[in-house]
Design a protein around this motif. Structure first.
Motif, mmCIF file in Angstrom:
data_model
loop_
_atom_site.group_PDB
_atom_site.id
_atom_site.type_symbol
_atom_site.label_atom_id
_atom_site.label_comp_id
_atom_site.label_asym_id
_atom_site.label_seq_id
_atom_site.Cartn_x
_atom_site.Cartn_y
_atom_site.Cartn_z
ATOM 1 N N ALA A 10 -10.356 -4.062 -0.866
ATOM 2 C CA ALA A 10 -9.004 -3.706 -0.244
ATOM 3 C C ALA A 10 -8.682 -2.279 -0.903
ATOM 4 O O ALA A 10 -8.741 -2.038 -1.984
ATOM 5 C CB ALA A 10 -8.148 -4.517 -0.363
ATOM 6 N N LYS A 11 -8.090 -1.458 0.323
ATOM 7 C CA LYS A 11 -7.607 0.116 -0.269
ATOM 8 C C LYS A 11 -6.638 0.391 0.588
ATOM 9 O O LYS A 11 -6.260 -0.543 1.691
ATOM 10 C CB LYS A 11 -8.687 0.944 -0.138
ATOM 11 C CG LYS A 11 -9.946 0.802 -1.338
ATOM 12 C CD LYS A 11 -10.872 1.984 -1.078
ATOM 13 C CE LYS A 11 -11.990 1.797 -2.252
ATOM 14 N NZ LYS A 11 -13.206 3.079 -2.066
ATOM 15 N N LEU A 12 -5.926 1.268 0.142
ATOM 16 C CA LEU A 12 -4.672 1.899 1.351
ATOM 17 C C LEU A 12 -5.460 2.230 2.418
ATOM 18 O O LEU A 12 -6.262 3.023 2.429
ATOM 19 C CB LEU A 12 -3.960 2.870 0.380
ATOM 20 C CG LEU A 12 -2.888 2.351 -0.484
ATOM 21 C CD1 LEU A 12 -2.394 3.451 -1.297
ATOM 22 C CD2 LEU A 12 -1.985 1.340 -0.060
ATOM 23 N N THR A 57 -2.715 -2.344 3.002
ATOM 24 C CA THR A 57 -3.780 -2.458 2.264
ATOM 25 C C THR A 57 -4.883 -3.573 2.924
ATOM 26 O O THR A 57 -4.537 -4.506 3.425
ATOM 27 C CB THR A 57 -3.677 -3.418 1.054
ATOM 28 O OG1 THR A 57 -2.875 -4.456 1.122
ATOM 29 C CG2 THR A 57 -2.624 -2.330 0.216
ATOM 30 N N ASP A 115 -9.627 -3.585 3.976
ATOM 31 C CA ASP A 115 -10.861 -3.003 4.065
ATOM 32 C C ASP A 115 -11.056 -2.391 5.329
ATOM 33 O O ASP A 115 -11.401 -3.158 6.281
ATOM 34 C CB ASP A 115 -11.998 -4.382 3.763
ATOM 35 C CG ASP A 115 -13.247 -3.756 3.370
ATOM 36 O OD1 ASP A 115 -13.750 -2.892 3.979
ATOM 37 O OD2 ASP A 115 -13.975 -4.165 2.394
ATOM 38 N N GLU A 164 3.680 -4.304 -5.323
ATOM 39 C CA GLU A 164 2.052 -4.154 -5.165
ATOM 40 C C GLU A 164 1.690 -2.841 -4.474
ATOM 41 O O GLU A 164 0.900 -2.182 -4.604
ATOM 42 C CB GLU A 164 1.535 -5.205 -4.406
ATOM 43 C CG GLU A 164 1.901 -6.684 -4.859
ATOM 44 C CD GLU A 164 1.392 -7.856 -4.180
ATOM 45 O OE1 GLU A 164 0.697 -7.529 -2.876
ATOM 46 O OE2 GLU A 164 1.842 -8.909 -4.297
ATOM 47 N N LEU A 165 2.778 -2.233 -3.600
ATOM 48 C CA LEU A 165 2.408 -1.152 -2.871
ATOM 49 C C LEU A 165 2.400 0.366 -3.724
ATOM 50 O O LEU A 165 1.740 1.078 -3.777
ATOM 51 C CB LEU A 165 3.493 -1.127 -1.663
ATOM 52 C CG LEU A 165 3.254 0.354 -0.977
ATOM 53 C CD1 LEU A 165 1.874 0.280 -0.162
ATOM 54 C CD2 LEU A 165 4.215 0.429 0.121
ATOM 55 N N ALA A 201 -0.516 0.161 -5.844
ATOM 56 C CA ALA A 201 -1.547 0.698 -4.827
ATOM 57 C C ALA A 201 -1.723 2.248 -4.862
ATOM 58 O O ALA A 201 -2.554 2.937 -4.908
ATOM 59 C CB ALA A 201 -1.646 0.031 -3.973
ATOM 60 N N LYS A 218 -4.191 5.107 -6.259
ATOM 61 C CA LYS A 218 -4.906 6.135 -5.385
ATOM 62 C C LYS A 218 -4.824 7.392 -5.549
ATOM 63 O O LYS A 218 -5.622 8.493 -5.472
ATOM 64 C CB LYS A 218 -4.256 5.771 -3.801
ATOM 65 C CG LYS A 218 -5.147 6.701 -2.773
ATOM 66 C CD LYS A 218 -4.740 6.217 -1.319
ATOM 67 C CE LYS A 218 -5.661 7.150 -0.299
ATOM 68 N NZ LYS A 218 -5.257 6.544 1.082
#
Length: 696
Positions: free
Chosen positions: A530-532, A568, A570, A683-684, A687, A691
């Motif tokens: 998982a990524k932005l 978020t 994949d 959480e955001l 993340a 990044k």
């Protein structure tokens, strides 16, 4: 029944004196006579109602009396037997089998278990059941108070189906041998399951070499004899047995072959530690290699000590019914309607009672679920069985009940009507077959898994042979065209052939990629990173890729709302999800009708809805549509591997999302994907910081 063997001699009766009796003595005599009559009634009820075929003989071999089970098995009555002057010791069929000495031993007073004997009742007595049956008999004597043999009791067991099954198995051996190599892996798994079952069996199971050296025993040996399994393995049990038994077993082993692969015997011994007499019934079956050489013998032994004890006490008139009732290994319940009036110890243990008084007065329905497995309410099913017993005299059925602890048991029951003390009661014999049912279900599950694997293999072969043929044909024809007519073709025509080769190659590469993805998914190697992600931008890129891979001039409508922040997820998995669904929407809808992709946010979830106005999916195909190599039956000549939705489902599961499908044949399909992709603010923020750190 005229009092078994006419009872003891009157001269030995305590009431034979000519002296006047007091009122108390007369009352005691009346009470003793009443109890004796009730005891005889109970025995008569047991003799007549038991599901086991029973026959009484005089010591000279002449039949005295048979029960209902005998009449049902042999289609012969006492009157027919008497009219034919049937004498077992003079029967021609018995003599021809060579087993007459065994039967003579029985009539000489020795308890005997005869091997399966071929017997045609119609040949023995005209009017009997026509056709050859295989009967196994258990004979034991009834003696009077002086020890004289008064009668011989015989119990018969029809093992025709077992013998025929063994014969059928022999015929299948050659066919099975041809499949051994192919089924090695399946047999290995089956052996493990069988071992698990054998290890939990209450019966003794062991294996030994032809010379008598033990190679394996199951845990039941340890429980029965109080010794570790290692103390049995490697020892020669035949040499340790009594000389007569050892000689008999060696002779039986010498006669084993594929045509005669088994033998039985009774083993009587005394446990040295406790001095307890033990009687075992053993069934031995030879195991042969491909050349027919005897490699090993597998033996299954059952402790029949209790049965022998019951038979020994059977001659005591007053204890006949009580001993059979109390010592029976099966549960026995006497019912007045549906209320329990008596339960034997095995029945108490089966239901979970510790004392009889806890059970008396309660109903079996209290220990049954509301519904039986076939959906019939237990109350209704019990009423139907009671009616069947009243009309037919007995009934055999399976019943699901619950113990006091709440555990469910599957019971095989035999219900019959008995007269005891002037009351008409239902006698129900219970056998717990839960383990057998579980083993049968496991076997059915294994067969179903094997069938699914076979179907998967067939689908894969069909897909490869069909889907790879078209692009390979295009590549072959285009290269042949370039090779033969290169100089005659214009540059545009040559470029067209090259583009055809490229498109066909990409198509094959895509199919191979799908197969590799399926392999990863099946092996659990398809993981989520998982990524932005900017969902709007990513969706537009995937739409453009789907359009560029399809026919020219096609369009896809794209609408989105509420997507104001990064999500978020994949990116690669999202490409697989949307790419496969959009490609399907283009393939299965007419060129003039543009599919649509709608992206919305609902709380922390991103909702993708892909709609087309295409051919739709038949309702009967939908349950299996997300399995590998499955396609709807109305796809016609449209190319496809049947892997797209299978891969989509795995990718959605990795996102912990859901997928819903709505479709109507001829009207179109809508697939809705719901993915939890918008994290909480903390959480955001984490993340986004991560990044930025990667970018710097």
């Amino acid at each position: 029944m005229a009092r078994m063997a006419n009872g003891p001699d009157a001269s030995h009766s305590p009431f034979s004196s000519n002296a006047p009796m007091s009122a108390a003595e007369r009352e005691e005599r009346r009470r003793a006579d009443r109890e004796l009559r009730e005891s005889e009634l109970r025995f008569r009820g047991l003799f007549e109602q038991t599901p086991v075929s029973m026959q009484r003989f005089r010591p000279d071999g002449v039949s005295i009396k048979v029960n209902r089970a005998y009449e049902k098995l042999f289609h012969l009555t006492d009157e027919q037997l008497a009219a034919a002057k049937f004498n077992l010791l003079e029967d021609r069929q018995i003599a021809e089998t060579g087993l007459l000495p065994i039967f003579k031993r029985a009539f000489a007073g020795e308890p005997v278990l005869t091997p399966p004997t071929p017997f045609d009742p119609n040949v023995a007595v005209p009017g009997g059941r026509a056709g050859l049956r295989y009967i196994r008999g258990h004979f034991f004597p009834i003696r009077d108070s002086l020890g004289e043999i008064r009668e011989i009791i015989a119990m018969h067991e029809d093992v025709t189906d077992l013998v025929k099954a063994e014969l059928a198995l022999k015929e299948l051996n050659q066919e099975l041998e041809a499949k051994i190599a192919e089924r090695t892996r399946a047999l290995s798994e089956s052996e493990q399951r069988l071992r698990a079952i054998v290890e939990t069996q209450t019966e003794l199971v062991g294996r030994y070499r032809p010379d008598g050296v033990t190679t394996y025993v199951n845990p039941a040996y340890e429980r029965l004899y109080g010794k570790r399994a290692a103390e049995f393995v490697g020892k020669n049990w035949i040499e340790a047995a009594a000389p007569e038994l050892g000689e008999t077993v060696r002779g039986k082993i010498a006669g084993l072959s594929r045509e005669r692969p088994s033998f039985e015997f009774l083993h009587h011994k005394t446990l040295p530690e406790s001095g307890r007499a033990l009687h075992e019934h053993w069934v031995n079956r030879g195991i042969f290699d491909e050349s027919g050489r005897l490699v090993e013998i597998q033996a299954s032994g059952r402790d029949v000590t209790e049965l022998v004890e019951v038979e020994r006490r059977f001659q005591e008139s007053e204890a006949r019914f009580n001993r059979l009732f109390v010592d029976s290994p099966a549960g026995v319940v006497l019912l007045d309607g549906v209320t329990m009036v008596a339960v034997n110890p095995a029945g108490l243990r089966m239901i979970g009672f510790s004392e009889l008084k806890e059970a008396v007065g309660r109903t079996l329905l209290e220990f049954s679920p509301e519904f039986q497995p076939d959906g019939t309410p237990s109350l209704q099913a019990a009423a139907q069985l009671a009616k069947q017993r009243e009309t037919q005299g007995n009934s055999r059925f399976e019943w699901t009940c619950r113990t006091l602890g709440g555990a469910e048991l599957t019971i095989e029951a035999f219900s019959s009507t008995v007269e005891i003390g002037g009351r008409t009661l239902a006698q129900v014999i219970l056998h717990d077959i839960s383990e057998r049912k579980r083993a049968e279900q496991e076997l059915r599950n294994s067969l179903e898994r094997e069938r699914e694997l076979s179907q998967l293999k067939s689908n894969f072969i069909s897909m490869v042979s069909h889907e790879y043929r078209n692009p390979l044909g295009i590549i072959l024809s285009s290269t042949e065209l370039l090779k033969r007519y290169h100089d005659r073709l214009t540059p545009a025509e040559r470029m067209e052939s090259i583009l055809d080769i490229e498109v066909a190659t990409r198509r094959m590469a895509g199919m191979i990629d799908n197969l590799l993805l399926m392999g990863k998914a099946d092996a659990g190697k398809l993981a989520m990173a998982a990524k932005l992600v900017d969902l709007v931008e990513l969706s537009q890129v995937i739409i453009n890729e789907a359009l560029s891979a399809g026919d020219e001039g096609r369009k896809i409508r794209f609408e989105h709302s509420g997507i104001e922040s990064f999500a978020t997820g994949d990116e690669q998995l999202l490409r697989l999800i949307l790419g496969n669904l959009l490609t399907n929407a283009l393939k299965y809808s007419p060129p003039e009708r543009a599919p649509s992709l709608t992206l919305t946010r609902v709380g922390r979830h991103a909702v993708f809805a892909i709609h087309d106005d295409g051919i739709g999916i038949p309702e009967e195909d939908r349950p299996a549509l997300f399995q590998a190599f499955r396609r709807a039956r109305n796809v016609g000549l449209v190319n496809g591997t049947g892997l797209g939705l299978y891969i989509v489902k795995h990718c959605v599961d990795l996102h912990e999302g859901t997928i819903e499908l709505e479709s109507a044949v001829g009207k179109g399909t809508t697939v809705t994907i719901n993915l939890p992709m918008f994290p909480a603010l903390t959480e955001l923020a984490s993340a986004i910081g991560s990044k930025k750190g990667e970018a710097s």
